[in-house]
Each structure stands twice: as structure tokens, then as C-alpha cells.
Design an enzyme around this catalytic site. Structure first.
Site, PDB file in Angstrom:
ATOM      1  N   CYS A 124       0.815  -1.219   0.000  1.00 59.08           N
ATOM      2  CA  CYS A 124       0.000   0.000   0.000  1.00 59.08           C
ATOM      3  C   CYS A 124       0.856   1.280   0.000  1.00 59.08           C
ATOM      4  O   CYS A 124       1.640   1.494   0.919  1.00 59.08           O
ATOM      5  CB  CYS A 124      -0.908  -0.012   1.231  1.00 59.08           C
ATOM      6  SG  CYS A 124      -1.838   1.507   1.468  1.00 59.08           S
ATOM      7  N   TYR A 267      -4.735   5.183  -9.606  1.00 57.36           N
ATOM      8  CA  TYR A 267      -5.882   4.342  -9.264  1.00 57.36           C
ATOM      9  C   TYR A 267      -7.082   4.686 -10.138  1.00 57.36           C
ATOM     10  O   TYR A 267      -7.879   3.808 -10.501  1.00 57.36           O
ATOM     11  CB  TYR A 267      -6.233   4.505  -7.786  1.00 57.36           C
ATOM     12  CG  TYR A 267      -5.344   3.701  -6.879  1.00 57.36           C
ATOM     13  CD1 TYR A 267      -5.697   2.414  -6.476  1.00 57.36           C
ATOM     14  CD2 TYR A 267      -4.118   4.202  -6.441  1.00 57.36           C
ATOM     15  CE1 TYR A 267      -4.870   1.663  -5.654  1.00 57.36           C
ATOM     16  CE2 TYR A 267      -3.278   3.460  -5.624  1.00 57.36           C
ATOM     17  CZ  TYR A 267      -3.657   2.189  -5.237  1.00 57.36           C
ATOM     18  OH  TYR A 267      -2.825   1.443  -4.433  1.00 57.36           O
TER      19      TYR A 267
END
Length: 413
Positions: A124, A267
Site C-alpha cells: 500500500c 488508481y
């Protein structure tokens, strides 16, 4: 800002897509233990299964392609199923553009104890920024860390892992660990321990109050600001200030550019659910990267000579760009390696002491390629680009000449 993961299968609707008259059956293979015998058996079983399918297909239509009706039916079924899974994985607006859900727990320094614990996941980028500030400030002893790994059901799981070193054997790389403070099996169990429980998504990073058994914060920027200035009495490097008062306005201006267009921009490319949404996201991403590359041609860091939180936030996306985003998220216009200033800038930060040890590239690749099933159904992890190897990233960047303070870089107190 936090990392999402694929929701557990219990949250996915299991009905067949509308207007289909056949039944879809999904078989999920059990997780493989790390032993050779099982791998050999699994490989043999997989091979037998493939041969069976191959033989049936030859019997039905010989050496030719499957009938067009079958292809179109499977395409329709897969598209419908993909849309269902993407709706669970990534919320979108009416145009199909990805919208990141807001963080549930924001930091308040009132009634905050000093017995804290940090939960992160290595893939992450939002958790990675907290690890870098944690390491640079010298908070390793003051704020212990538990490192979760993404599980096949989409949850963040804890497991004991053998400590890892880089190829030279000189640098310890962070690896997934057990839950060192609560002994939980996964992060969802930790969230549920808080007063009143919790049934939302269990995201990383997450700062935990050990004494009160409470979630302090799961917003990454709140955490890095707190680590930068809120624990100087416990930090081994309290003199480092990554957000000095005189630069706060400039840092915020950079964040307003970096977050929507680059951090979240990749993203928005990868999780786009329409061509229109993808085109908007990818054009915004690369136009911003071009401007950043031009700026960094005359400035060592974003705010001049001084490393700041804005640089940390940009770095954690850049270090993953050629490794993951260029391929899996379809950010294909250019590799980061083709931006000479941006790539040198990334290497400059990577070579700051303690930063490289937070970059576990195999774990990052596994977390994206093997866990984001809707984007990579085969879970095949490509080979690591040579430009992402530690040895390549350690090549001298020669950006010291841009600094008016020479080699006396301001990340050292």
C-alpha cells in the site's frame, strides 16, 4: 487516504448477471503451503486439469477456435461479473470514474496516549508514506509496527515471515509479521476490538491506541503529520522537520496537485470502469508528470533544497510506477524511467538512509498482481523490471549539484 483491498467474498453478490440463462460456478483453490511436495502435487493437478480441458475442446471443435456464440456468451458473462466485482472493489461516479472513499477515523490529539502501535501493509502506497516518516524520524522503538499481508479473500492478514535482506545482504527489508500487540489473525479483528466494534472496511495504515484499545486514525496524511511533529519527545531524530512552518503553504499546494492527479490518478486509471473515465484520468496523470519532471529539472526536491512531506507522498507512487502501475493500471504512455528528472529524483529519495529498507518490491508486486483479481484474473506476476532492482536504484543520482547547501542535505538532523 488509505489502501483498499478486495472485499471478502462474503460481500460479493452471488447471483448470476441479468439476462443470462446459464449458471456460473467459481472454484477457489486453497492456499498453497510452502513445501515442495505440495507444489509438485499442485502443479501435477493443474496440468491434469489443463489437459482435460484441452482434450474436451479438441473433441468439441477440433483445432479451430471455439464457436462464436460461446465466445460472445463468455464475454458477456465475464463483463457482467467484472462489473459486479469492480463495483465492490472500487466505488465509481456515474461516468465510471473511481472515487476513493474517505477515511473513517481522523486523528485527534486530545486524550491521546503515547503507547501507540502502527498497522501497515507493504503493497500500500498510503501505508508506505507512514513507514518512511516513521523510519526517518527514528520512531522504531516508540511506535512498534505490525505488518499485514493481503490475503486471498481480500483481507489484511498477519503471519510470521523470515526476515529478508537485499541481494547484497547488507540491508534488512521489512516483511509481513504477526500482530505484535493484539495477537489477531487479521486486521478486521483488530478494528472490531475497539469500543462499539466496527463492520466497515479494515484499511491500512491504521494507528492504534494500545491502552484504550481504540483506533486513533486510518488517514495516512494525518499520521505522517503526527509522526513528523507530535512525537518529538520520543523520536531519535527530533530535529528533522518535514513540514516546516515557512513551507506549509507550498507543501499544501503541491499536495493539491499530487494527490488527485498522481497518487489517486494511477488508481483512477486502473479502476476506471469506462473508456471515458480512463481517458480523463490517464491524460491528467501524464500531463502532471510532465510538469513535475520539468520542475525537478531545476530543483532538487519539490520545495527546493529541503525534503518535505510532499516529497514522501510523491515518492511512494513513483517507486511503484514501473513496477505495477505502468502495466496493471494501464499507465502505459511512458515509463517513469523515461522521465529523466523524475527518475533521478526518485533514486535520490530511495538512497536516503532507511528509505530503501521500507521498499519490499516482491511484496508490492504480489499485493497488486496476485490479489487484485478483477484486474489480473490469472494472478500471474510478471518479472520485475530491471530498472526497479535495488542495484539500479542505487546508481548515483548526481542531484546534489542542484542544492544550494551542497551535500549537507536537510533530512539529517
Amino acid at each position: 487516504m488509505h489502501c483498499i483491498s478486495l472485499p471478502s467474498s462474503s460481500y460479493l453478490p452471488l447471483h448470476s448477471p441479468p439476462k443470462t440463462s446459464f449458471k456460473l460456478t467459481c472454484h477457489v483453490s486453497p492456499r498453497m503451503p510452502l513445501n515442495d511436495n505440495h507444489n509438485n502435487n499442485s502443479s501435477s493437478s493443474s496440468s491434469n486439469g489443463f489437459n482435460l480441458v484441452n482434450n474436451i475442446s479438441k473433441l468439441l471443435w477440433g483445432a479451430s477456435l471455439p464457436p462464436g456464440l460461446l465466445i460472445s456468451t463468455v464475454r458477456t458473462a465475464w463483463t457482467s461479473t467484472w462489473q459486479i466485482m469492480m463495483a465492490q472493489l472500487a466505488t465509481s461516479d456515474p461516468s465510471g470514474g473511481y472515487t476513493r472513499p474517505p477515511s473513517k477515523f481522523r486523528l485527534s490529539r486530545r486524550n491521546l496516549t503515547t503507547k501507540l502501535h502502527l498497522y501497515v501493509g507493504l503493497p500500500c502506497p498510503w501505508a508506505h508514506r507512514t513507514l518512511i516518516v516513521w523510519a526517518l524520524k527514528g520512531l522504531e522503538e516508540a511506535v512498534p509496527v505490525s505488518i499485514a499481508a493481503p490475503g486471498y479473500d481480500g483481507s489484511w492478514e498477519f503471519k510470521d515471515t523470515i526476515p529478508n535482506k537485499d541481494k547484497s545482504g547488507d540491508m534488512d527489508i521489512l516483511v509481513p509479521s504477526r500482530d505484535k500487540v493484539n495477537g489477531c489473525r487479521n486486521l478486521k479483528e483488530v478494528y472490531r476490538m475497539r469500543k462499539g466494534g466496527y463492520n466497515g472496511r479494515a484499511t491500512v495504515p491504521m494507528l492504534w491506541d494500545v491502552d484504550r484499545k481504540e483506533v486513533v486514525c486510518n488517514e495516512s496524511y494525518d499520521i505522517i503529520e503526527f509522526f513528523n511533529s507530535g512525537l518529538n519527545g520520543l523520536a531519535l531524530n527530533p530535529g528533522l522537520d518535514l513540514s516546516p512552518v515557512e513551507l506549509k503553504g507550498e507543501i499544501e499546494e503541491w499536495n493539491q496537485v499530487i494527490y488527485p492527479n498522481i497518487n489517486n490518478g494511477v488508481y483512477r486509471c486502473g479502476f476506471a470502469q469506462s473508456q471515458e473515465a480512463y481517458d480523463v484520468a490517464v491524460n491528467g496523470l501524464f500531463s502532471t508528470l510532465e510538469k513535475m519532471d520539468e520542475h525537478l529539472g531545476g530543483s532538487r526536491y519539490l520545495c527546493g533544497d529541503r525534503l518535505t512531506l510532499a516529497d514522501i507522498c510523491l515518492f511512494t507512487t513513483l517507486i511503484r510506477f514501473d513496477l505495477v502501475y505502468n502495466v496493471l493500471f494501464k499507465c502505459t504512455k511512458k515509463k517513469l524511467l523515461e522521465f529523466s528528472n523524475l527518475h533521478g529524483y526518485m533514486r535520490d529519495i530511495y538512497q536516503i538512509p532507511k528509505v530503501a529498507s521500507t521498499c519490499n518490491f516482491p511484496a508490492i508486486m504480489d499485493g497488486y498482481y496476485q490479489m487484485l483479481f478483477p484486474l489480473n484474473p490469472g494472478s500471474i506476476r510478471p518479472v520485475m523490471p530491471s530498472g526497479c532492482e535495488h542495484e539500479f536504484l542505487s546508481i548515483p543520482h548526481n542531484r546534489e549539484s542542484m542544492s544550494s547547501v551542497g551535500k549537507s542535505v536537510q533530512y539529517v538532523s
